[in-house]
Design an enzyme around this catalytic site. Structure first.
Site: not given
Ligand code: CTP
Length: 403
Positions: A209, A285, A302-303, A322
């Site tokens: 991200n 690849k 996992p959280d 957050f």
């Protein structure tokens, strides 16, 4: 952070003088009393009225203007807790280093017994001049604090070293020096996660991200400044004078956190953890086939935040989650703090281009367990980090007795 502190700013005659208007605002916003002394040349670059209005104080320049029974340079030197000379020209630096006191600013410097911070700004050739460098070394050896200039485009049209340091650096140095005897987090251990986790698909591809890690790094930096034993667990390459642990995936981040958990007083989970990883990493690849689509099977990570909160058996560590949202910011943040069971959640809107992810600025809401919301207005991530630590520390210090 600077409440009740008396800061004397010395402005000398360089183009960077105009930037000091913003520095005055930063000090004032943090609760400091600001007084200003200028050299006559400084007023060619910034007006007395501007400085007076921003500092809410008279601006001093003339050496023999008697408004009080005390000689002015002595009273200024007595009253201030710190003298910040910014921008400091080669001329003023050299005069101070040689004990010359031919104007009010340099006279105050000579009489000043408390810390003096010097932020030089000048043309790159003047900066590299051996006399200027020798004078700076001399000042440093006598405990003057130098905030070195940076490289970049200079007002004279050239590019090189000599541009006034970022104001946040001058500000941070001021806070650090003034809080030196007040390291409010000393004896506390602060663990911070930062960056976006990277989940490998094959040796050349990954899922990740846009998190830059800047917010978490700013929190760790400030915790370290306040004397905390600091551990930054990050997906980014950083070099710090405190412990850093480089991780890649969510699973690695979880392992690193588990190792620090038992001894932590505060955990700031500012990393953007990928919710999923590929079920099976392909060690080779992945090759293109005749098919127009491919399917990647993902499994849940996992959280980590939720697991840490579940693991907590006492008031410590205080855990701060957050949340980055693109819509219904406060509503989603309130749901998350309740679902995950953390002590605070810091929410920011990542749909805005001017703040969040790669930006140097942020605007956040800090929500506590009672769902009380505090808005921290848009400002640099360094300043937001201060506000977050301040708020969390103030609200939790009675319960934080881990060590
Ligand atoms: N977090 C975590 N482990 C995960 C996902 C998130 O520890 N697998 C933490 C983040 O570090 C952050 C908080 O949970 O402190 C909220 O992250 P966010 O991505 O906003 O929330 P999610 O729980 O992933 O929910 P959603 O993606 O559905 O908004």
């Amino acid at each position: 952070m600077l409440s009740g502190k008396n800061i004397l700013i010395g402005i000398t005659g360089g183009i960077a003088a105009y930037k000091i208007c913003e520095l005055i605002r930063m000090y004032k916003k943090s609760g400091a009393n600001v007084k200003i002394v200028v050299t006559p040349n400084a007023l060619n670059f910034v007006t007395k009225l501007t400085l007076q209005t921003l500092s809410q104080n008279n601006v001093a320049m003339e050496q023999f203007e008697i408004t009080d029974y005390k000689p002015e340079h002595i009273s200024y030197a007595d009253e201030a807790d710190i003298f910040v000379i910014a921008p400091a020209t080669a001329n003023t630096i050299s005069k101070i280093a040689n004990g010359i006191a031919d104007n009010l600013l340099t006279s105050i410097a000579l009489a000043f017994k408390k810390p003096i911070v010097i932020a030089p700004a000048m043309n790159c050739n003047m900066w590299s001049n051996p006399f200027v460098q020798e004078n700076l070394k001399k000042l440093e050896s006598h405990s003057y604090i130098i905030v070195p200039p940076e490289s970049g485009f200079l007002a004279c049209g050239t590019t090189g070293e000599g541009r006034l340091a970022e104001l946040s650096k001058i500000y941070d140095k001021t806070v650090e020096v003034l809080n030196n005897n007040k390291k409010i987090l000393s004896g506390k251990k602060i663990v911070v996660t930062a960056g976006g986790t990277v989940e490998d698909i094959d040796p050349v591809r990954f899922i990740s991200n846009y998190s830059s890690g800047k917010m978490g790094t700013a929190i760790a930096d400030y915790a370290n400044q306040l004397g905390a034993e600091t551990v930054l667990i990050t997906t980014k390459d950083v070099q710090k004078n405190y412990k850093t642990v480089k991780v890649k995936s969510a699973l690695e981040m979880q392992t690193a956190l588990t190792e620090e958990f038992d001894t932590a007083d505060y955990i700031f989970m500012s990393a953007a953890v990928a919710d999923f990883r590929v079920k099976e990493f392909n060690p080779q690849k992945t090759k293109k086939t005749a098919e127009d689509t491919i399917t990647l099977e993902l499994v849940k990570n996992p959280d980590i935040l939720q697991n840490l909160c579940n693991k907590k058996i006492s008031e410590t560590p205080v855990i701060i989650g957050f949340c980055a949202e693109t819509e219904n910011l406060i509503e989603n943040a309130k749901t998350k703090i309740q679902k995950k069971g953390c002590d605070f959640i810091v929410a920011n809107d990542v749909s805005r281009k001017d703040i969040g992810f790669s930006s140097d600025e942020n605007e956040v809401y800090i929500i506590d367990k009672n769902l009380e919301v505090k808005k921290i207005e848009k400002q640099s991530k360094a300043k937001i980090a201060e506000e977050i630590i301040k708020e969390v520390y103030e609200k939790s210090r009675n319960i934080c007795t881990h060590k």
